[in-house]
Scaffold this active site. Structure first.
Site, PDB file in Angstrom:
ATOM      1  N   TYR A  17       5.090   4.429  11.138  1.00 52.77           N
ATOM      2  CA  TYR A  17       5.408   3.144  11.356  1.00 52.77           C
ATOM      3  C   TYR A  17       6.078   2.372   9.996  1.00 52.77           C
ATOM      4  O   TYR A  17       6.456   1.197  10.022  1.00 52.77           O
ATOM      5  CB  TYR A  17       4.105   2.261  11.517  1.00 52.77           C
ATOM      6  N   HIS A  57      -2.991   4.010   5.251  1.00 52.16           N
ATOM      7  CA  HIS A  57      -4.180   3.398   5.434  1.00 52.16           C
ATOM      8  C   HIS A  57      -5.654   3.966   4.865  1.00 52.16           C
ATOM      9  O   HIS A  57      -6.240   3.505   4.047  1.00 52.16           O
ATOM     10  CB  HIS A  57      -4.509   2.801   7.097  1.00 52.16           C
ATOM     11  N   ARG A 104       0.837  -1.161  -0.093  1.00 49.27           N
ATOM     12  CA  ARG A 104       0.063   0.081   0.140  1.00 49.27           C
ATOM     13  C   ARG A 104       1.012   1.100  -0.119  1.00 49.27           C
ATOM     14  O   ARG A 104       1.476   1.521   0.854  1.00 49.27           O
ATOM     15  CB  ARG A 104      -0.816  -0.080   1.279  1.00 49.27           C
TER      16      ARG A 104
END
Lengths: 342, 371
Positions: B275, B266, B262
């Site tokens: 992260y 998100h 991705r």
């Protein structure tokens, strides 16, 4: 035991479990979209024998022993309903149904609404519920409040073999999902059943015993308890009316409120723990609608606010006629001129 | 061989259940060895271009407040397009909230795809017309639906396969396990596609599973597990097509794990820099599924500048139409809230509907109390 067919007519003495068996048989015979799914419902006929003989009569594809996973059973039933079938799911015991709750609350109850009616959920979830059978932990929960609190579900619970047959046929025929709560301790209770009798519509309560002094509002396993209390109350000079809700959702405000307006007093009785329970909803609805007819606050007689007790202590938890009569005695009779006549 | 019964993989002619050590690729294979039909490749390419543009446009519209939220699939377009276009019209797709491009590729109107994310209703397209279930938000909960529908179709004798899409994080959910197990026991015609993009929001795969790969999980259910390069649209398409053919022939379900990434966060509400590091993202950008496809097509002489411009222009027209449609404020009807809860509203809902209508008639600023 082989299930009788709809061709058999006339009233016969039947247990509630056998009435459910007949209803499933007749629904399977009448509509090939009806499929039964559950644990041990095939060869064994269900742990309460409610599906006895059905797999033999209709085959494994219609009456299917599934892998042992409640969310999977209900989740696959959702997919079957999306394809136009009418699944009837058996949860083996009330407290084993919780893994399926996400499917129930997240999809069964919402799919019609989410898709603006394109994907209705014509499925029935049968849940044996309640105590009084000496079951060990996780076998006696009264979980109706969880279901009744979930918009999109109908919640039904019969107390007689005739209602068990009729309401289950109505549930399976319904285009809406129905949680069908079966009072375990009434499975072996016998009464007259005539399968040819018209099916009671979901959403209608029944007056089980007419009376004039006060109304006992109840359902499922507590109906016989209330009827016993009403008999005992005659010795005290009280003539109690007993209303069996039969459907918790939709709720029959009309029948309940007509009774309470007539009697002026009400006690709600159920097995489930009382705090935030279904009885609170009944008491609130009656108070909102019948305030000026009430001579006393609406009282509740319920299970204790504890995890369901072990079998050797369950008699302390379950409402009994004495507790119901104690509540009736607290309905402020001395403040009511009409009450003095009693 | 157990004395308790024959296990499915002991049956003669059964396929291997374990995934291979390397993900399957087709675009990087020597030309001529891959079963890559030029017309199909060009169709996949046009959809990749359209999908990339759709992600960009929807993300931009979210920043402008026209959408409540948009989970982008930039970087994952090959999984979305390759898998969805492997289905026949009569087959069913069971998407998650992130699988908007797969839904688009089923022929759903670009605006109706976004209804959930725009917030005017929970789902905007006709699931029956497109054989596409609503975008599913609770993770893995739609997988058992795909199994049940596949079984129902099979019981009716219909030739229908279901494609159930899920992310890497959702393989930890109980519904993932139950769906795969039911599908295998029932030999239901289902293809499970895991898009392993490395993260469940912020949690990396290493904290999700100790399995050698997610495809390995298939072995425990008695179904084949396949590993595919998720940034290779031809490999995804071919693998899902083969799994669907296998399901159609009555051989049961398959688990396909597509390795992808991705590129965006998100959702627009997420900050991926908390992260994962830029180097990791850059490495995956070099494996961009659209760029790889274009390189392959140009090397084979299947794509020239004119065709590339046609694809881009078509995607731009779709984006312009989407902008125009979403520039209009939706006016959802509040009385709709009561009409689909049940087949017929209960007496209680009818009363609440009447109350809402009185409130609406009174208007928001009159100070009149309706209760």
């Amino acid at each position: 035991m082989s299930p009788a067919s709809t061709a058999t007519t006339g009233a016969r003495e039947t247990t509630l479990a056998k009435a459910l068996n007949l209803a499933l048989h007749d629904a399977l015979a009448a509509d090939d979209r009806v499929h039964l799914l559950g644990e041990d419902i095939g060869t064994l006929g269900g742990v309460f024998r409610v599906t006895d003989g059905l797999a033999a009569a209709f085959g494994d594809d219609r009456v299917t022993d599934t892998p042992l996973a409640e969310a999977g059973i209900l989740g696959t039933a959702v997919g079957m309903a999306m394809y136009g079938l009418r699944p009837v799911v058996e949860m083996q015991f009330d407290a084993f149904a919780y893994p399926a709750f996400e499917q129930l609350a997240g999809h069964v109850a919402k799919m019609r609404n989410r898709t603006r009616g394109a994907l209705p959920m014509p499925l029935t979830v049968r849940v044996p519920y309640g105590g009084g059978i000496g079951g060990v932990e996780h076998h006696s929960d009264a979980s109706e409040a969880y279901y009744a609190h979930t918009p999109g579900l109908h919640v039904v619970t019969p107390a007689t073999p005739a209602d068990a047959y009729g309401l289950l046929r109505a549930a399976i025929a319904s285009d809406d999902p129905v949680v069908f709560l079966e009072p375990k301790r009434l499975y072996w209770a016998k009464d007259l059943l005539d399968p040819a009798r018209p099916v009671p519509p979901i959403g209608t309560a029944a007056v089980r015993r007419p009376g004039t002094s006060a109304t006992l509002v109840t359902y499922g396993p507590s109906v016989p308890v209330c009827l016993a209390a009403a008999e005992a109350a005659r010795a005290e000079g009280w003539d109690l009316e007993v209303v069996d809700l039969r459907s918790l959702v939709p709720f029959d405000d009309e029948t309940v409120c007509a009774s309470v307006r007539r009697t002026g007093r009400a006690v709600v009785v159920h097995e489930a723990q009382g705090f935030a329970g279904f009885g609170a909803e009944v008491a609130a609805r009656v108070t909102e609608r019948c305030f000026h007819h009430l001579h006393a606050p609406v009282l509740r007689v319920t299970g204790l606010d504890i995890p369901y007790p072990p079998p050797l202590l369950e008699q302390h938890h379950l409402p009994d006629p004495d507790r119901i009569l104690d509540a009736v005695a607290r309905l402020q009779w001395d403040t009511d001129p009409a009450g003095e006549a009693l | 061989m157990t004395t308790l019964g024959t296990r499915p993989h002991d049956a003669p002619g059964a396929v291997a259940l374990l995934p291979g050590p390397e993900p399957r690729t087709l675009l990087d294979a020597p030309h001529g060895t891959a079963p890559l039909d030029p017309a199909l490749l060009l169709r996949l390419h046009r959809w990749l271009v359209r999908g990339r543009r759709y992600n960009q446009q929807a993300t931009a519209l979210t920043k402008q407040g026209r959408l409540a939220v948009y989970p982008s699939t930039t970087g994952q377009e090959a999984c979305q397009i390759g898998a969805a276009l492997a289905l026949e019209d009569r087959d069913w797709l069971f998407p998650t909230y992130r699988d908007t491009l797969a839904v688009l590729a089923r022929g759903v109107d670009p605006v109706e795809v976004l209804t959930l994310l725009r917030g005017d209703w929970h789902s905007g397209y006709d699931p029956l017309a497109h054989r596409t279930a609503p975008l599913c938000t609770p993770l893995a909960t739609q997988l058992p639906h795909a199994v049940g529908l596949a079984r129902a179709a099979r019981l009716k004798g219909d030739d229908v396969v279901t494609l159930a899409m899920v992310g890497d994080g959702a393989t930890s959910e109980g519904d993932f396990h139950e769906a795969l197990n039911f599908a295998a026991v029932w030999k239901a015609p289902v293809v499970f596609l895991v898009q392993n993009n490395g993260y469940a929001i912020s949690v990396p795969l290493a904290k999700q599973t100790a399995a050698p790969s997610l495809a390995h999980k298939a072995v425990g259910y008695g179904m084949p597990g396949l590993l595919v390069d998720g940034n290779d649209v031809a490999a995804v398409h071919q693998t899902v097509r083969e799994a669907a053919d296998r399901a159609r022939a009555g051989h049961g379900p398959t688990l396909v794990e597509a390795l992808t990434y991705r590129i965006d966060a998100h959702t627009n509400a997420d900050d991926a820099t908390r992260y994962r590091d830029d180097g990791e993202v850059a490495a995956w950008r070099r494996r961009d599924p659209l760029a790889r496809m274009e390189r392959h097509l140009r090397e084979r002489g299947l794509l020239d500048d004119a065709e590339a411009e046609r694809a881009a222009a078509e995607a731009e027209a779709m984006a312009a139409a989407l902008r125009a449609a979403l520039a209009v404020d939706p006016r959802p009807d509040p009385t709709d809230l009561f009409d689909h809860v049940y087949r017929r509203p209960t007496a209680q809902l009818r009363a609440q509907r009447a109350l809402l209508e009185r409130e609406s008639a009174a208007g928001p600023d009159t100070g009149e109390t309706n209760r």
